[in-house]
Design a protein around this motif. Structure first.
Motif, PDB file in Angstrom:
ATOM      1  N   VAL A 317      35.238 -34.623 -11.531  1.00 46.41           N
ATOM      2  CA  VAL A 317      34.743 -33.291 -11.182  1.00 46.41           C
ATOM      3  C   VAL A 317      35.861 -32.268 -11.313  1.00 46.41           C
ATOM      4  CG1 VAL A 317      33.741 -31.864  -9.348  1.00 46.41           C
ATOM      5  CG2 VAL A 317      32.997 -34.230  -9.640  1.00 46.41           C
ATOM      6  N   ASP A 318      37.020 -32.598 -10.763  1.00 35.81           N
ATOM      7  CA  ASP A 318      38.189 -31.715 -10.803  1.00 35.81           C
ATOM      8  C   ASP A 318      39.383 -32.526 -11.310  1.00 35.81           C
ATOM      9  OD1 ASP A 318      40.336 -30.054 -10.377  1.00 35.81           O
ATOM     10  OD2 ASP A 318      39.818 -29.546  -8.309  1.00 35.81           O
ATOM     11  N   PRO A 319      39.754 -32.384 -12.577  1.00 36.86           N
ATOM     12  CA  PRO A 319      40.851 -33.188 -13.157  1.00 36.86           C
ATOM     13  C   PRO A 319      42.203 -32.963 -12.498  1.00 36.86           C
ATOM     14  CG  PRO A 319      39.519 -32.130 -14.871  1.00 36.86           C
ATOM     15  CD  PRO A 319      39.121 -31.521 -13.578  1.00 36.86           C
ATOM     16  N   THR A 320      42.354 -31.895 -11.684  1.00 34.77           N
ATOM     17  CA  THR A 320      43.659 -31.657 -11.043  1.00 34.77           C
ATOM     18  C   THR A 320      43.856 -32.524  -9.792  1.00 34.77           C
ATOM     19  OG1 THR A 320      42.889 -29.870  -9.585  1.00 34.77           O
ATOM     20  CG2 THR A 320      43.540 -29.269 -11.835  1.00 34.77           C
ATOM     21  N   VAL A 350      36.141 -26.594   4.332  1.00 40.92           N
ATOM     22  CA  VAL A 350      36.409 -26.274   2.933  1.00 40.92           C
ATOM     23  C   VAL A 350      37.917 -26.368   2.697  1.00 40.92           C
ATOM     24  CG1 VAL A 350      36.329 -24.424   1.204  1.00 40.92           C
ATOM     25  CG2 VAL A 350      34.377 -24.822   2.713  1.00 40.92           C
ATOM     26  N   ASN A 351      38.295 -26.868   1.529  1.00 40.19           N
ATOM     27  CA  ASN A 351      39.710 -27.005   1.180  1.00 40.19           C
ATOM     28  C   ASN A 351      40.404 -25.653   1.267  1.00 40.19           C
ATOM     29  OD1 ASN A 351      42.233 -27.510  -0.214  1.00 40.19           O
ATOM     30  ND2 ASN A 351      41.255 -29.354  -1.035  1.00 40.19           N
ATOM     31  N   ALA A 352      41.501 -25.587   1.999  1.00 37.35           N
ATOM     32  CA  ALA A 352      42.215 -24.331   2.213  1.00 37.35           C
ATOM     33  C   ALA A 352      42.729 -23.737   0.908  1.00 37.35           C
ATOM     34  CB  ALA A 352      43.379 -24.560   3.176  1.00 37.35           C
ATOM     35  N   ALA A 353      42.919 -24.561  -0.132  1.00 44.99           N
ATOM     36  CA  ALA A 353      43.477 -24.066  -1.396  1.00 44.99           C
ATOM     37  C   ALA A 353      42.561 -23.054  -2.071  1.00 44.99           C
ATOM     38  CB  ALA A 353      43.741 -25.240  -2.336  1.00 44.99           C
ATOM     39  N   VAL A 354      41.218 -23.148  -1.813  1.00 42.36           N
ATOM     40  CA  VAL A 354      40.289 -22.238  -2.482  1.00 42.36           C
ATOM     41  C   VAL A 354      39.750 -21.167  -1.543  1.00 42.36           C
ATOM     42  CG1 VAL A 354      39.609 -24.087  -4.054  1.00 42.36           C
ATOM     43  CG2 VAL A 354      38.225 -23.653  -2.015  1.00 42.36           C
ATOM     44  N   ASP A 355      40.104 -21.255  -0.271  1.00 38.08           N
ATOM     45  CA  ASP A 355      39.486 -20.397   0.748  1.00 38.08           C
ATOM     46  C   ASP A 355      40.427 -19.264   1.153  1.00 38.08           C
ATOM     47  OD1 ASP A 355      37.981 -19.282   2.709  1.00 38.08           O
ATOM     48  OD2 ASP A 355      37.966 -21.022   4.036  1.00 38.08           O
ATOM     49  N   PRO A 356      40.094 -18.021   0.799  1.00 42.09           N
ATOM     50  CA  PRO A 356      40.949 -16.899   1.188  1.00 42.09           C
ATOM     51  C   PRO A 356      41.108 -16.761   2.698  1.00 42.09           C
ATOM     52  CG  PRO A 356      39.361 -16.227  -0.491  1.00 42.09           C
ATOM     53  CD  PRO A 356      38.955 -17.597  -0.035  1.00 42.09           C
ATOM     54  N   VAL A 357      40.095 -17.172   3.450  1.00 35.49           N
ATOM     55  CA  VAL A 357      40.169 -17.095   4.908  1.00 35.49           C
ATOM     56  C   VAL A 357      41.318 -17.952   5.435  1.00 35.49           C
ATOM     57  CG1 VAL A 357      38.930 -17.588   7.051  1.00 35.49           C
ATOM     58  CG2 VAL A 357      37.708 -16.597   5.117  1.00 35.49           C
ATOM     59  N   GLN A 358      41.618 -19.038   4.717  1.00 32.30           N
ATOM     60  CA  GLN A 358      42.700 -19.944   5.123  1.00 32.30           C
ATOM     61  C   GLN A 358      43.972 -19.734   4.299  1.00 32.30           C
ATOM     62  OE1 GLN A 358      41.241 -24.122   6.022  1.00 32.30           O
ATOM     63  NE2 GLN A 358      39.420 -23.389   4.901  1.00 32.30           N
ATOM     64  N   GLY A 360      44.063 -19.346   0.887  1.00 30.80           N
ATOM     65  CA  GLY A 360      43.949 -19.863  -0.470  1.00 30.80           C
ATOM     66  C   GLY A 360      43.498 -18.800  -1.458  1.00 30.80           C
ATOM     67  N   ALA A 361      43.189 -19.256  -2.670  1.00 30.94           N
ATOM     68  CA  ALA A 361      42.778 -18.333  -3.734  1.00 30.94           C
ATOM     69  C   ALA A 361      41.503 -18.857  -4.386  1.00 30.94           C
ATOM     70  CB  ALA A 361      43.882 -18.187  -4.780  1.00 30.94           C
ATOM     71  N   ARG A 366      37.721 -22.357  -9.889  1.00 34.77           N
ATOM     72  CA  ARG A 366      37.467 -22.404 -11.334  1.00 34.77           C
ATOM     73  C   ARG A 366      38.492 -23.261 -12.068  1.00 34.77           C
ATOM     74  NH1 ARG A 366      38.571 -16.959 -12.933  1.00 34.77           N
ATOM     75  NH2 ARG A 366      40.746 -17.677 -12.946  1.00 34.77           N
ATOM     76  N   ASP A 367      39.756 -23.154 -11.681  1.00 40.62           N
ATOM     77  CA  ASP A 367      40.831 -23.780 -12.447  1.00 40.62           C
ATOM     78  C   ASP A 367      41.286 -25.117 -11.890  1.00 40.62           C
ATOM     79  OD1 ASP A 367      40.902 -21.586 -14.188  1.00 40.62           O
ATOM     80  OD2 ASP A 367      42.160 -20.461 -12.783  1.00 40.62           O
ATOM     81  N   GLY A 368      40.829 -25.492 -10.681  1.00 43.30           N
ATOM     82  CA  GLY A 368      41.210 -26.773 -10.085  1.00 43.30           C
ATOM     83  C   GLY A 368      41.908 -26.592  -8.759  1.00 43.30           C
ATOM     84  N   ILE A 369      41.619 -27.487  -7.834  1.00 47.31           N
ATOM     85  CA  ILE A 369      42.174 -27.389  -6.476  1.00 47.31           C
ATOM     86  C   ILE A 369      43.696 -27.356  -6.505  1.00 47.31           C
ATOM     87  CG2 ILE A 369      42.367 -28.557  -4.229  1.00 47.31           C
ATOM     88  CD1 ILE A 369      39.599 -27.461  -4.655  1.00 47.31           C
ATOM     89  N   ASN A 370      44.307 -28.175  -7.358  1.00 45.59           N
ATOM     90  CA  ASN A 370      45.763 -28.296  -7.377  1.00 45.59           C
ATOM     91  C   ASN A 370      46.406 -27.516  -8.513  1.00 45.59           C
ATOM     92  OD1 ASN A 370      45.841 -29.991  -5.113  1.00 45.59           O
ATOM     93  ND2 ASN A 370      45.550 -31.836  -6.349  1.00 45.59           N
ATOM     94  N   ALA A 371      45.639 -26.612  -9.123  1.00 42.27           N
ATOM     95  CA  ALA A 371      46.220 -25.804 -10.205  1.00 42.27           C
ATOM     96  C   ALA A 371      47.317 -24.905  -9.649  1.00 42.27           C
ATOM     97  CB  ALA A 371      45.137 -24.964 -10.866  1.00 42.27           C
ATOM     98  N   SER A 372      48.426 -24.853 -10.374  1.00 42.93           N
ATOM     99  CA  SER A 372      49.561 -24.051  -9.911  1.00 42.93           C
ATOM    100  C   SER A 372      49.495 -22.614 -10.410  1.00 42.93           C
ATOM    101  CB  SER A 372      50.880 -24.684 -10.376  1.00 42.93           C
ATOM    102  OG  SER A 372      50.885 -24.824 -11.802  1.00 42.93           O
ATOM    103  N   ALA A 373      48.699 -22.397 -11.436  1.00 45.85           N
ATOM    104  CA  ALA A 373      48.563 -21.050 -11.990  1.00 45.85           C
ATOM    105  C   ALA A 373      47.167 -20.901 -12.579  1.00 45.85           C
ATOM    106  CB  ALA A 373      49.617 -20.794 -13.064  1.00 45.85           C
TER     107      ALA A 373
END
Length: 487
Positions: A317-320, A350-358, A360-361, A366-373
């Motif tokens: 689902v998410d290659p990262t 929800v994963n903090a990496a994608v959640d602006p409330v926590q 995240g961005a 769109r680009d992956g949970i562990n995407a650095s850029a």
């Protein structure tokens, strides 16, 4: 029979009839008094040895249908128990929401599905990405709050058990005190029926917690046993023990020792069958809620949360994502461990990496949970994979559901359907139990005080009183004649 014997017989009749008049008057006056039981005078003859017989009041009996009383008490306990469980089932349905209502569990699932589809169609839109993250957050919150309501019901049930045990212990001591007072009056040949009425009302109130079987003892006393055979009062009152728990979490259970069962005079009661020897009333219903029904509801929500987490925790689902990484949904921010499913619904986030409330961005959706850029804004591959993961039929890992492949929406609908069916069954039981109680209560009232009958009895007493008065008058006239002859 001598004149003196005739007078004695007539005077005893007048005294007995006077007492009967008093009792009938009391019955009529208290025809609408709650808890009052009809009295009946029991007469017996005395001195029937050829020299004249007298009549005396040998007993003042309460006109109680003990079989009907026992049935009504059992029905009252059953109605209280089924009503308590129906209330719990309604609370569970309220927690997940009506399937037709906005903000319900099924509505939150549908909104997440729609948000992912929209975002995958326009992956460059930050607004659509933000909507998808918000929909995921609301779904996680809905599942978590539903599970919190389950534990709130367990805490409430535990508190009600503690209150019920306290009222039982207090009530049993009061019945024992009334027993002693009734014994004192009975042995002194004094009227104790008023105290017996008070005792019956008290036992009626206690029977709501536990169905009680009443056994008569000497001198007007009673013993009380549960339907399961435990002696609660036979001479001295038993002491029921329970230790309340202020806070209850999903992992706490009776089997683990984290929650208290019941003890009778310091000896633990086997709780393997609900409340064991104390089963059948609201006390047992609260144990069922705390230890069986609520954990079952928790397991269903945990199973739903597990399915949601596992759908997104895959590199396909998410290659990262790496082997130990959490996907879109997490177990309190970490990857879910299948050995720690209990309580997952409360920990779902929800994963903090994608959640602006926590912090995240949303672009990482769109680009992956562990995407650095950020990558290409027009690439919706991961979003499409997420949408497909949510709707793809797959086996459910939790044992809370029957085996089979389902989409997440189907699994949510299954949970909603099970919850509604449980509520309908519980309400049907409650209605049936309430109807039985109403019928038995009506029968008991019909067997109560019939004022027409009482007035008929009063007329018969009046006639008998007049006959005895005429005997006295006639004997008086005879004595006067004898005195005149002697003069």
């Amino acid at each position: 029979m001598s004149l003196s014997a005739s007078l004695t017989s007539a005077f005893s009749g007048l005294a007995a009839l006077s007492r009967m008049t008093e009792v009938v008057s009391s019955n009529v006056a208290n025809a609408q008094t709650a808890g009052y039981v009809r009295r009946e005078v029991v007469l017996s003859s005395h001195g029937a040895d050829g020299s004249g017989a007298t009549v005396r009041v040998s007993d003042l009996r309460r006109d109680v249908d003990r079989a009907l009383l026992a049935d009504r008490r059992g029905a009252e306990a059953g109605a209280g128990a089924s009503g308590r469980i129906a209330g719990f089932r309604i609370a569970m349905e309220t927690g997940i929401g009506d399937v037709t209502s906005a903000g319900s569990l099924t509505d939150r699932i549908a909104r997440l599905e729609a948000a992912l589809i929209t975002a995958s169609g326009q992956p460059d839109s930050d607004s659509f990405l933000d909507n998808a993250v918000a929909a995921a957050r609301k779904l996680a919150s809905q599942i978590s709050s539903s599970a919190e309501s389950v534990q709130a019901e367990r805490i409430s049930a535990d508190a009600r058990i503690a209150q019920g045990v306290d009222r039982l212990n207090t009530g049993l001591r009061q019945v024992a005190d009334l027993n002693e007072r009734i014994r004192t009056l009975t042995t002194a040949d004094r009227d104790a029926t008023g105290l017996m009425d008070e005792r019956q009302q008290l036992v009626d109130r206690l029977a709501e917690f536990v169905p009680l079987r009443e056994v008569e003892r000497d001198d007007g006393q009673i013993a009380l046993f549960t339907a399961g055979g435990a002696a609660l009062l036979d001479g001295r009152p038993a002491e029921i023990g329970f230790r309340p728990t202020a806070q209850i979490t999903a992992d706490m259970s009776l089997a683990s020792g984290a929650l208290s069962g019941l003890a009778l005079n310091g000896v633990a009661i086997n709780m393997s069958n609900g409340a064991g020897l104390m089963s059948g009333g609201t006390l047992a219903a609260d144990f069922a809620i705390r230890d069986t029904l609520a954990p079952e509801a928790q397991a269903r929500l945990d199973g739903l949360a597990r399915d949601l987490v596992e759908r997104f925790a895959s590199a396909t689902v998410d290659p990262t994502l790496g082997a130990g990484d959490a996907g879109l949904f997490t177990d309190a921010g970490a990857r879910f461990d299948p050995l720690n499913e209990t309580g997952l619904a409360q920990r779902l986030a929800v994963n903090a990496a994608v959640d602006p409330v926590q912090g995240g961005a949303v672009w990482r959706l769109r680009d992956g949970i562990n995407a650095s850029a950020q990558g290409a804004t027009g690439n919706g591959t991961i979003l499409s994979a997420m949408s497909a993961a949510l709707t793809e039929p797959r086996p459910t890992g939790s044992t809370a559901y029957l085996s089979g492949q389902r989409s997440f929406a189907t699994l949510g609908a299954t949970l909603a359907s099970m919850t509604v069916n449980d509520r309908l069954d519980a309400e049907e039981d409650a209605v049936s139990s309430a109807a039985r109680l109403s019928t038995l209560t009506e029968l008991e009232l019909q067997g109560g005080i019939d004022t027409d009958r009482e007035m008929q009895d009063l007329l018969a007493i009046e006639q008998a009183y007049g006959a005895n008065a005429r005997v006295v008058q006639t004997v008086d006239q005879l004595i006067q004649m004898l005195l005149e002859l002697g003069a």
